[in-house]
Structures are given as C-alpha cells and as structure tokens.
Design a protein around this motif. Structure first.
Motif, PDB file in Angstrom:
ATOM      1  N   GLY A  77       0.626  -1.282  -0.017  1.00 55.11           N
ATOM      2  CA  GLY A  77      -0.196  -0.085  -0.131  1.00 55.11           C
ATOM      3  C   GLY A  77       0.977   1.053   0.198  1.00 55.11           C
ATOM      4  N   ARG A  80       2.563   1.869  -3.417  1.00 51.96           N
ATOM      5  CA  ARG A  80       1.602   2.520  -4.443  1.00 51.96           C
ATOM      6  C   ARG A  80       1.629   3.768  -4.109  1.00 51.96           C
ATOM      7  NH1 ARG A  80      -0.812  -1.398  -7.746  1.00 51.96           N
ATOM      8  NH2 ARG A  80      -0.870  -3.716  -6.842  1.00 51.96           N
ATOM      9  N   ASP A  81       1.278   4.013  -2.958  1.00 52.55           N
ATOM     10  CA  ASP A  81       1.157   5.612  -2.469  1.00 52.55           C
ATOM     11  C   ASP A  81       2.224   6.451  -2.988  1.00 52.55           C
ATOM     12  OD1 ASP A  81      -1.605   5.094  -1.365  1.00 52.55           O
ATOM     13  OD2 ASP A  81      -0.876   5.266   0.627  1.00 52.55           O
ATOM     14  N   GLY A 166      -5.645  -4.709  -8.212  1.00 57.60           N
ATOM     15  CA  GLY A 166      -4.757  -3.572  -8.248  1.00 57.60           C
ATOM     16  C   GLY A 166      -3.957  -3.526  -9.633  1.00 57.60           C
ATOM     17  N   PHE A 182      -4.009   4.416  -0.520  1.00 63.72           N
ATOM     18  CA  PHE A 182      -4.074   3.062  -0.139  1.00 63.72           C
ATOM     19  C   PHE A 182      -3.618   2.549   1.333  1.00 63.72           C
ATOM     20  CE2 PHE A 182      -3.296   2.621  -4.686  1.00 63.72           C
ATOM     21  CZ  PHE A 182      -4.348   1.768  -5.166  1.00 63.72           C
ATOM     22  N   GLU A 189      -4.698  -4.252  -0.451  1.00 62.02           N
ATOM     23  CA  GLU A 189      -4.789  -2.711  -0.557  1.00 62.02           C
ATOM     24  C   GLU A 189      -5.689  -2.347  -1.374  1.00 62.02           C
ATOM     25  OE1 GLU A 189      -2.130  -3.777  -3.683  1.00 62.02           O
ATOM     26  OE2 GLU A 189      -2.391  -4.539  -1.758  1.00 62.02           O
ATOM     27  N   ASP A 190      -6.045  -2.940  -2.654  1.00 66.87           N
ATOM     28  CA  ASP A 190      -6.966  -2.804  -3.837  1.00 66.87           C
ATOM     29  C   ASP A 190      -8.379  -2.737  -3.036  1.00 66.87           C
ATOM     30  OD1 ASP A 190      -6.505  -5.243  -3.316  1.00 66.87           O
ATOM     31  OD2 ASP A 190      -6.295  -5.584  -5.402  1.00 66.87           O
ATOM     32  N   LEU A 193      -9.158  -0.199  -0.252  1.00 66.46           N
ATOM     33  CA  LEU A 193      -9.392   1.143  -1.086  1.00 66.46           C
ATOM     34  C   LEU A 193     -10.787   1.354  -1.571  1.00 66.46           C
ATOM     35  CD1 LEU A 193      -8.556   3.965  -1.857  1.00 66.46           C
ATOM     36  CD2 LEU A 193      -7.694   2.787  -4.033  1.00 66.46           C
TER      37      LEU A 193
END
Length: 236
Positions: A77, A80-81, A166, A182, A189-190, A193
């Motif tokens: 997460g 990705r952030d 994701g 995320f 995490e997908d 969210l």
C-alpha cells in the motif's frame, strides 16, 4: 473534465515482464485524447534483479516518466502511495478533481484503449473504476479452470463483474485523497481502497471495457494476491 492521467506501476524482481508492461502502458496513454497530459511512475521495490534498469530503458525518451528505486521496508500500500505522490508531482499543474490515477502491475499488459476507457467512465461520472482482467495463461488443470470460472461467477453482480484488481484500477485523485489512499496495508490494498470509496459515497463502477492481461502464474509477489488464489484452486 479530466485533464491529466497518472499511471503507477509497483515492481519487485520483474525484470522479465516489466518491459512489456511499460510498453503497453505507453501505447495506451499515447492514445488518450489530445490535451490530456500523462505521467508514469514505476516504483522498483527492493529489487534483487535488473527491474529498475529494464524499466528505465523502456521509459527512455519520454517526458513526465520516472523510475523510483525503493530500499525501505514498505508495505505494498505504501509503495503504491509513493508512486501516486510522484505522478501527482509530475502533474502538479492539474487539480486533484481533474486528475485520474491509474494503477497496474509489472506482470500485466494493458490493452491499447485501457487508459481511454477509464477516462470515459470518469467522464460519465465515476470516481473509481475497477476494470477487468484476463489471465495470460489459463490454470493448467481442468479442475482449477472450473474453480476459477466459479470464482468469477460468484463475484458477478448486477452492476458489473464485481472484481477489484490492483492491476486494473482507476481512481480520481480527489476521491483517492479523501479516503486516505491505499495506506500501510501489506495485502488487499486494492479491496480496502475500494470499500472505503464505496462507503464514503463515491461513485464506483465495474467496467469490462477497461481490460488488462495479467500473469497466470501461481507464485507471485503478494502473499494473498491473484497468484495465491490460482495456486489454491489447483489443490486437489
């Protein structure tokens, strides 16, 4: 009206696949309507292979692209952030409500109209779009193929295919920021969210026109990702 599209691609030890992924991403964003700016960020996360080198080569010669090397112990997460933060910086002239964040994975190839289809759904009012995914190779056993089809059918709902990947997710930046991105999540995490966007009253949409082809491997990077699911379906 969306004026900018940022694509985020996390990658760990994906030197064999990340080049094809990025070439497909570039083909797709170059097909966006005139006037829509775009940026791409690859986060090479603690790689022990030449992923970062391959990614830089694939993106060479393009503006507003970056490959970040990360050595910190971050969750997926947070990785990705980190990519989102960088594409937002690259597209800083555009406000959050006019910026679309697209997410895919390094073992995935997006279709030529992938970015355009996400953009079209946002133009129709969606804050977030969960696209569809096809496997690059089907499960090897007949039993696993039947089980996988069953998984897809159980997820289906009246408003669409019902799956969140994701590897194929689009979220308007203002909605993304409103629910905290995320976050520090090690897996799922997908889905996390997506649930927060839905609970927050944002317009979420499943869409089969925005399609990617993702790896059908059974040994992947995420402990509870698609590869783990495919492996479990093969168990007699």
């Amino acid at each position: 009206m969306i004026g900018a599209v940022g694509v985020v691609v996390p990658a760990r030890d994906e030197a064999e696949l990340v080049g094809a992924c990025l070439r497909s991403v570039l083909r797709s964003v170059r097909a966006l309507p005139p006037g829509v700016e775009w940026a791409v960020c690859v986060v090479a996360d603690r790689c022990a292979d030449p992923t970062e080198v391959v990614a830089r080569h694939a993106l060479a010669g393009h503006r507003r692209v970056v490959v970040l090397g990360n050595d910190a112990e971050l969750t997926i997460g947070e990785v990705r952030d980190l990519g989102v933060d960088r594409v937002r910086t690259l597209l800083s002239a555009h406000p959050a409500e006019r910026t679309l964040l697209l997410h895919t994975d390094a073992d995935t190839v997006v279709t030529p109209r992938w970015a355009s289809e996400h953009l079209a759904r946002c133009a129709e009012g969606a804050h977030a779009v969960a696209g569809a995914a096809r496997l690059s190779s089907p499960p090897t056993s007949r039993l696993a193929r039947i089980r996988y089809r069953d998984v897809l059918e159980r997820a289906r709902r009246p408003e669409g295919h019902g799956n969140v990947y994701g590897a194929n997710l689009g979220v308007r930046a203002d909605a993304f920021e409103a629910v905290g991105g995320f976050g520090a999540v090690a897996h799922g995490e997908d889905h996390g969210l997506w649930r927060r966007l839905d609970a927050g009253g944002f317009r979420v949409r499943y869409d089969s026109a925005a399609t990617v082809i993702t790896s059908g491997r059974v040994v992947g990077r995420a402990p509870s990702g698609l590869a783990a699911l495919l492996a479990s379906l093969a168990v007699e």
